[in-house]
Design an enzyme around this catalytic site. Structure first.
Site, PDB file in Angstrom:
ATOM      1  N   ASP A  59       0.811  -1.225   0.000  1.00  0.00           N
ATOM      2  CA  ASP A  59       0.000   0.000   0.000  1.00  0.00           C
ATOM      3  C   ASP A  59       0.846   1.277   0.000  1.00  0.00           C
ATOM      4  OD1 ASP A  59      -2.498  -1.448   0.176  1.00  0.00           O
ATOM      5  OD2 ASP A  59      -2.049  -1.778   2.298  1.00  0.00           O
ATOM      6  N   HIS A 107      -3.543  -1.855  -6.483  1.00  0.00           N
ATOM      7  CA  HIS A 107      -2.650  -0.762  -6.850  1.00  0.00           C
ATOM      8  C   HIS A 107      -3.485   0.375  -7.433  1.00  0.00           C
ATOM      9  CE1 HIS A 107       0.847  -3.877  -7.338  1.00  0.00           C
ATOM     10  NE2 HIS A 107       0.317  -3.853  -6.126  1.00  0.00           N
TER      11      HIS A 107
END
Length: 425
Positions: free
Chosen positions: A13, A43
């Protein structure tokens, strides 16, 4: 530009997607190669016009016209999730995403049976859950380790073999989890997977070898080094090699010289973690103050947690990967607005001050012992100051890309991103 490998140095992340999107839009880039993980990747890419997509299996450069995606043999391919992702991209104006996709015939298939097994096993752990996206990733790998006939992408070209292998997988699931959730019948699953084979180009390993000679390629990793199956903090890890290793194996097999690709490590200007596991610099106040609209708490993955920059953990990530050529630091806009952010320079564990964690060969017992120690660790802080300068100082690695927001236009190349390291020339 040369080939670039993009790896997250944290728990995931950190912004790999937005970095890959920037590299591809700045280009020219021929393709994005996915080299680990599967449909559990998240993503996030946001364009200047507000369009947003969470890339899972497609490369995060797909918004740039002409950039292809190749799913290497190290990917776990979920055709059903891929179809849903293609539909969302189509709704955003990218109609040819599937036309620009190739998949290695040796890549493992993730199926509804793996997903159901994943959720059943994780639920059975109760309060001792390891953390999971609930997408069947670990089950796909574990099943293949004990079943040589585990379904692979190439099986989608042979309906008879595909049905046989899916039937064996379904029977295993029913035997292993007799009270598990309902799953689709084999014919329905096989029909969907056969349709996938009719829509996507399925290729052999030689395809990637040719692709690498058509132009620059960005290798896009998933998850983060601190979640690596061998070097992460066991058992709160992923069933995936999240370091540079898979990408460099693919390059070597294609005849590329060792070290010919630039290693780019991605990190946030502060720390985050999704789900359970050790997180030494976690700060509940930051978790409350810095929610991430694209990383919400989930039923399977758990809470999104926020903390201060952790130089000890990041040094460990650099050590186990063998280092990087440059760093891409994201969320610098947040750091600039938060003078209360700090950097952890050392841990205190059982009265001992620790500035660097041991990075040795793969050993899950040692990793479990390390996890136990980290759960007792207390951070030793210093002021963060100007984040990019502090990061360069404490990690002794140049910051070559700064990100001040989610869009490619919010990126700033520094120290000559187009010329740094071995490949960006």
């Amino acid at each position: 530009m040369g080939h670039v490998i993009v790896v997250d140095l944290g728990f995931g992340d950190a912004g790999k997607g937005t970095v890959v999107d920037h590299l591809c839009s700045a280009g020219p880039v021929a393709a994005v190669v996915r080299f680990n993980g599967g449909a559990q990747a998240a993503h996030n890419v946001v364009l200047d016009d507000g369009r947003h997509h969470t890339f899972a299996q497609f490369g995060s450069g797909t918004f740039t016209p002409g950039v292809r995606t190749h799913l290497s043999r190290f990917m776990l391919v979920d055709p059903l999730a891929l179809a849903a992702e293609a539909d969302h991209l189509r709704a955003l104006g990218v109609a040819d995403a599937l036309d620009r996709l190739t998949a290695d015939r040796d890549a493992l298939l993730t199926t509804p049976y793996h997903r159901a097994a994943n959720r059943a096993r994780e639920s059975a752990r109760g309060a001792a859950r390891h953390g999971s996206c609930g997408m069947g990733i670990g089950e796909t790998v574990a099943y293949a380790q004990t079943h040589p006939d585990a379904p692979r992408v190439g099986d989608c070209l042979s309906p008879i073999r595909l049905r046989r292998r899916l039937s064996e997988l379904r029977d295993w699931y029913r035997d292993e989890f007799p009270s598990g959730e309902d799953v689709p019948d084999v014919d329905a699953c096989a029909d969907a997977f056969t349709a996938f084979a009719g829509r996507v180009e399925i290729v052999r390993a030689e395809h990637l070898h040719r692709l690498l000679r058509t132009g620059s390629v960005v290798f896009e990793g998933a998850q983060g080094v601190l979640l690596d199956e061998w070097h992460g903090f066991h058992p709160y890890t992923t069933w995936s090699t999240t370091t540079f290793a898979n990408a460099e194996t693919l390059l070597a097999e294609a005849g590329e010289a060792a070290g010919s690709a630039t290693r780019l490590g991605v990190l946030r200007a502060y720390a985050t973690r999704h789900g359970p596991g050790p997180f030494v610099t976690e700060d509940p106040a930051l978790t409350a103050d810095l929610p991430d609209p694209h990383n919400l708490a989930g039923r399977w993955q758990g809470a999104f947690r926020v903390g201060h920059l952790d130089a000890v953990a990041l040094r460990y990530a650099l050590d186990v990967t063998g280092g990087v050529d440059g760093l891409a630091v994201t969320h610098l806009d947040v750091a600039g607005a938060r003078p209360d952010l700090r950097v952890c320079l050392e841990y205190e564990i059982d009265g001992e001050r620790v500035g660097r964690l041991e990075a040795g060969p793969p050993d899950l017992d040692r990793q479990a012992a390390l996890t136990h120690r980290l759960l007792r660790a207390r951070p030793g802080y210093a002021p963060l100051g100007r984040a990019e300068e502090t990061i360069e100082d404490v990690l002794r690695t140049p910051v070559v890309l700064r990100s001040y927001g989610p869009a490619a236009s919010a990126k700033k190349a520094v120290k000559g991103l187009a010329t740094f390291g071995r490949a960006l020339t």
